[in-house]
Structures are given as C-alpha cells and as structure tokens.
Enzyme design. Sequence first.
Site, short mmCIF file in Angstrom:
data_model
loop_
_atom_site.label_atom_id
_atom_site.label_comp_id
_atom_site.label_asym_id
_atom_site.label_seq_id
_atom_site.Cartn_x
_atom_site.Cartn_y
_atom_site.Cartn_z
N THR A 26 0.99 -1.23 0.20
CA THR A 26 0.01 0.05 -0.15
C THR A 26 0.79 1.42 -0.04
O THR A 26 0.73 2.28 -0.72
CB THR A 26 -0.82 -0.14 1.16
OG1 THR A 26 -1.86 -1.17 1.09
CG2 THR A 26 -1.70 1.11 1.38
N THR A 59 0.96 -4.48 4.28
CA THR A 59 0.66 -4.72 5.65
C THR A 59 -0.13 -6.21 5.74
O THR A 59 -0.16 -6.68 6.89
CB THR A 59 -0.55 -3.80 6.25
OG1 THR A 59 -1.72 -3.47 5.56
CG2 THR A 59 0.38 -2.29 6.43
#
Length: 331
Positions: free
Chosen positions: A13, A96
């Site tokens: 991300t 993540t």
Amino acid sequence: MVAKVAFIGTGGTMSSVGRGPLDLLDYSINKTMLHAEEILDAFPEVREVAEIVPVRFKAVPTTALGFPEWKELALICDRLVAEHPDLAGIVIGHGTATLEETAYILSLTLKVSIPVVIVGSQRPLSGLSTDAALNLVNAVRTAASPASRGRGVLVLLNDEIQAAREVTKTSTFRMQTFRTPDFGILGYVDGDLVRYYRSTERRHAPDTEFDLRPLEALPRVDIVYSYAGGDGTAIRAYVAAGARGLVSAGFAPGMTTPDEGVALAEAVKAGVTVLQSTRAGSGVTLDGHKLRDMGIIPADNLNPQKARLLLALALTVTRDPVEIRRIVDTY
C-alpha cells in the site's frame, strides 16, 4: 553527523498509486506501485532526517511475498552492511497483509547487528491524508536511533514501535491496526524523539540458530483452523500433501473438536510435528495433559501464522519434539 539509513522497497500500500486522492480502498485496480527511489521522490522530506540509500527490490502486493523474497532480503541486508560500514540502520517498506510474518521471520534469521525496521501504511501513497509519508520518516528515525540496537526486527506504523514477534494486524482499514495484544508497544516516535519503554524478552536476531541463506525452501507447514463441527478433513489433506508440520489454530485456550483431535493424533503418529495455537488472538496456549498425551506441542502465545514460521524454521534444525519445545520456549 547525519545518520545513513538504507531503504528497501517491496511494494504494498505505501508504494501504491490509486486513481485519485479519494481512491483509498480499491487502489490496486490502478496497478501502479513505485520502487524505493520513486517513493523517496514522492516524499522528499524523508531525506531531511537521514542520508538515504535507496535499494530497488520489488514493487508487488504483499500477498506475493514469501520464502524467496525473505531469503533475498536477508542477503541484501548482509550486502548493505558490508558495502556501507557506516550504515546506521535498514528500513524495509512492506504491505501490511503479511508484514508481521516478514518481520518475524527476519527477526529469527537476520545476521546483521544494526536495527532493521519494517514499515507500511494503511492508505496508498496517492491517497488523501496518506500515512505512508510520516510512517516512512518515523521508520527512518527509528532505524537511525542508537536506542533501537539490540531489539531485533522492529515494526513502525502510526508513531508506534512494536516487536516483530508480538505485533499483529488487527483491523482492515483503521490506522491503529498493528497491535501487541498481550504486552503493548515498545515505544513511540514523537517528532524527532525515539523513545522506548520496554524490551522483548525472547531471543531474536542476530543471535539465533536459524539461517535462511543456505536453504532452498522451508519445510511445508500448514495451518488448520478449528470451527464448530470441524471433522479433520483439512488435517488429513495437508498430511497427504506432504506437510512436515501443522499448526492447529484451535479454540481458546487450545482445544479442537473431537474429530479434529483424532486427525491430529493420526498426524503425530505419522511423523508430523504439531503445534497447538489458538484462534483467540491473545493469550498462552494451555500446556495440558491432553496435548502432552497426544504428542502436541503448545505454541506459547504465538498466533497461528507466526507459530507456522517458527515451526518451519525449527524443522530445518531438528525434528526432536523436546528440542522443538525448547525452541518455542526460547523464541
């Protein structure tokens, strides 16, 4: 004197560019991720807190990372330390979803003595109010801090410093997603202040008995998730597929359905090493007589995904249940 910190980008991300500032969720459809040097160009403020050595690696979704990338990251860390004797620390940018797994396996296998910090973000680089920029700045500050030495691999998001062994992702979209349920954070980064309040007691890099570098692969270890009515089919399928180890993500404090228990006992008799974890997300697995009688080893307070990694590494050095129990108690 300005500290020198290496930054390795792996994608995720924090490297992602969406279709616009309000594209905060489905940004992967844009199929655009930046490499380390491009992330630094997007956030030039990072260079104000340290001398940065960008290292191009990969720009891929976090779900695409596994053993080959972990081994390569370990080798890159070795090379960086050899090439830059004045290197203060290393930062690895990461998605993540599997960040905690990369952090833990590196904390069990790295052989460098300088701090290594894993960093990610919950919002894409291009998103409105992205956390990628400040997370990266704070990760660099953490890696550069002398106080970070000797603490194993660290995880930095949301101004919080956490231990690789203990931290886990707990929320899909919230900024405070990374938590250490049983013990709490190690410290904070507030502005240019890096402050610690506790240390982890378990053994970690570089002083471990594990090494990824000579390995071609990890032994197959699978996770079986308990649920009401589970009949053991998945357990037998993993054994048939060649699993050398299984982690049972059981009911708290470490139980399975009767049928799953039968299948796990069969697996142990077939030479498969079984660790009992729980699906609770917190707390220690009960080290009771039933598990001992079945030949199953409790996973302490490791969550299933981390118990899987520790068991896989343990199986690279021993298959003795007594030794594997010692390893679980040590790491």
